[in-house]
Design a protein around this motif. Structure first.
Motif, short mmCIF file in Angstrom:
data_model
loop_
_atom_site.label_atom_id
_atom_site.label_comp_id
_atom_site.label_asym_id
_atom_site.label_seq_id
_atom_site.Cartn_x
_atom_site.Cartn_y
_atom_site.Cartn_z
N ALA A 37 13.24 -2.45 -14.52
CA ALA A 37 12.62 -2.16 -13.13
C ALA A 37 11.00 -2.68 -13.18
CB ALA A 37 12.53 -0.80 -12.73
N GLY A 38 10.47 -3.03 -14.12
CA GLY A 38 9.10 -3.53 -14.36
C GLY A 38 8.28 -2.51 -14.10
N GLN A 39 7.00 -2.69 -13.67
CA GLN A 39 5.99 -2.02 -13.50
C GLN A 39 6.15 -1.25 -12.10
OE1 GLN A 39 2.04 -3.68 -13.74
NE2 GLN A 39 0.92 -1.63 -13.44
N ALA A 40 5.74 0.16 -12.25
CA ALA A 40 5.91 1.03 -10.91
C ALA A 40 4.60 0.68 -10.01
CB ALA A 40 5.73 2.53 -11.40
N ILE A 41 4.73 1.10 -8.64
CA ILE A 41 3.57 0.92 -7.75
C ILE A 41 3.30 2.37 -7.12
CG2 ILE A 41 4.23 -1.57 -7.24
CD1 ILE A 41 5.74 -0.33 -4.56
N PHE A 42 2.13 2.32 -6.74
CA PHE A 42 1.91 3.56 -5.78
C PHE A 42 2.12 3.12 -4.33
CE2 PHE A 42 -1.17 5.97 -9.04
CZ PHE A 42 -0.29 6.51 -9.54
N ARG A 43 2.67 3.50 -3.51
CA ARG A 43 2.89 3.17 -2.02
C ARG A 43 2.08 4.36 -1.33
NH1 ARG A 43 7.46 0.23 0.89
NH2 ARG A 43 6.29 -1.48 -0.12
N VAL A 44 0.96 3.80 -0.58
CA VAL A 44 0.00 4.90 -0.18
C VAL A 44 0.09 4.79 1.48
CG1 VAL A 44 -2.35 5.49 0.06
CG2 VAL A 44 -1.48 4.32 -2.27
N ARG A 45 -0.08 5.67 2.14
CA ARG A 45 -0.06 5.91 3.49
C ARG A 45 -0.99 7.02 3.96
NH1 ARG A 45 2.88 3.23 7.47
NH2 ARG A 45 2.80 3.99 9.60
N ALA A 46 -1.70 6.78 4.95
CA ALA A 46 -2.67 7.80 5.54
C ALA A 46 -2.64 7.73 6.85
CB ALA A 46 -4.30 7.47 4.87
N SER A 47 -2.98 9.05 7.65
CA SER A 47 -2.87 8.95 9.00
C SER A 47 -4.09 8.65 9.40
CB SER A 47 -2.57 10.59 9.41
OG SER A 47 -3.37 11.38 8.96
N ALA A 48 -5.19 8.88 8.56
CA ALA A 48 -6.52 8.24 9.11
C ALA A 48 -7.33 7.07 7.91
CB ALA A 48 -7.60 9.26 9.16
N ASP A 49 -8.06 6.47 8.51
CA ASP A 49 -8.59 5.59 7.41
C ASP A 49 -9.26 6.27 6.21
OD1 ASP A 49 -8.22 3.48 9.21
OD2 ASP A 49 -10.62 3.41 9.76
N SER A 50 -8.93 6.00 4.90
CA SER A 50 -9.18 6.56 3.68
C SER A 50 -9.79 5.69 2.67
CB SER A 50 -7.80 7.46 3.50
OG SER A 50 -7.44 8.16 4.39
N TRP A 51 -10.07 6.21 1.72
CA TRP A 51 -10.31 5.59 0.25
C TRP A 51 -9.39 5.96 -0.64
CZ3 TRP A 51 -13.21 1.53 0.77
CH2 TRP A 51 -14.26 1.47 1.58
N LEU A 52 -8.85 5.25 -1.55
CA LEU A 52 -7.94 5.65 -2.79
C LEU A 52 -8.80 5.18 -3.93
CD1 LEU A 52 -5.20 6.40 -3.77
CD2 LEU A 52 -4.78 3.85 -3.79
N SER A 53 -8.75 5.77 -5.01
CA SER A 53 -9.33 5.54 -6.20
C SER A 53 -7.98 5.79 -7.28
CB SER A 53 -10.34 6.31 -6.41
OG SER A 53 -10.62 6.00 -8.01
N TYR A 54 -7.75 5.10 -8.22
CA TYR A 54 -6.59 5.56 -9.05
C TYR A 54 -7.02 4.90 -10.57
CZ TYR A 54 -5.29 0.59 -8.37
OH TYR A 54 -4.89 -0.80 -8.24
N GLY A 55 -6.71 5.56 -11.52
CA GLY A 55 -6.87 5.45 -12.97
C GLY A 55 -6.93 6.54 -13.64
N ALA A 56 -7.46 6.56 -15.12
CA ALA A 56 -7.38 7.58 -15.85
C ALA A 56 -8.03 8.78 -15.27
CB ALA A 56 -7.94 7.08 -17.41
N ALA A 57 -9.32 8.69 -14.69
CA ALA A 57 -10.26 9.69 -14.06
C ALA A 57 -10.52 9.11 -12.89
CB ALA A 57 -11.54 9.68 -15.03
N PRO A 58 -9.66 9.20 -11.88
CA PRO A 58 -10.00 8.44 -10.40
C PRO A 58 -11.43 9.28 -9.75
CG PRO A 58 -8.00 10.11 -10.25
CD PRO A 58 -8.49 9.90 -11.80
N ASN A 59 -11.90 8.63 -9.12
CA ASN A 59 -13.24 9.03 -8.16
C ASN A 59 -13.33 8.36 -6.97
OD1 ASN A 59 -15.38 10.08 -7.21
ND2 ASN A 59 -16.72 9.38 -8.81
N SER A 60 -12.80 9.03 -5.84
CA SER A 60 -12.46 8.52 -4.74
C SER A 60 -13.86 8.34 -3.94
CB SER A 60 -11.57 9.27 -3.71
OG SER A 60 -11.97 10.42 -3.41
N ALA A 61 -14.92 8.92 -4.40
CA ALA A 61 -16.33 8.70 -3.84
C ALA A 61 -17.19 7.73 -4.58
CB ALA A 61 -17.14 10.10 -3.85
#
Length: 104
Positions: free
Chosen positions: A52-76
């Motif tokens: 299947a290859g590499q997985a994805i994160f499919r993201v959906r938000a009801s309001a404008d948002s910020w996403l951070s991803y990684g070993a130690a995510p920091n959305s700020a």
């Protein structure tokens, strides 16, 4: 039932049998999570699959948002992805990555 304000689905994109002919559709679902803002996910990105290859994160938000991803995510922090309201956004995390989000 109302959808959560922020949802991430981990999945593999496309079909297992014809990956070279696949479109960017969700294939095999792995998990879904809707954590509180500013909290790292409890689930992690799955390993790369031979079929299947590499997985994805499919993201959906009801309001404008910020996403951070990684070993130690920091959305700020300064390394993050803008998620427009009511729009699906796909990102390719590394295996083992977590995510964190916050409203814009």
């Amino acid at each position: 039932m109302a959808l959560p304000s922020f949802t991430v689905t981990a999945a593999y994109a496309g079909s297992l049998s014809a990956r070279d002919k696949s479109q960017a559709l969700l294939g095999k679902l792995v998990w879904q999570e809707a954590p509180s803002t500013g909290v790292a996910s409890t689930n992690v990105a799955p390993a790369v699959s031979d079929g299947a290859g590499q997985a994805i994160f499919r993201v959906r938000a009801s309001a404008d948002s910020w996403l951070s991803y990684g070993a130690a995510p920091n959305s700020a922090g300064s390394v993050r992805v803008a998620i427009p309201a009511n729009t699906d956004v796909d990102v390719y995390p590394e295996p083992g990555d977590k995510f964190m989000w916050q409203a814009a």
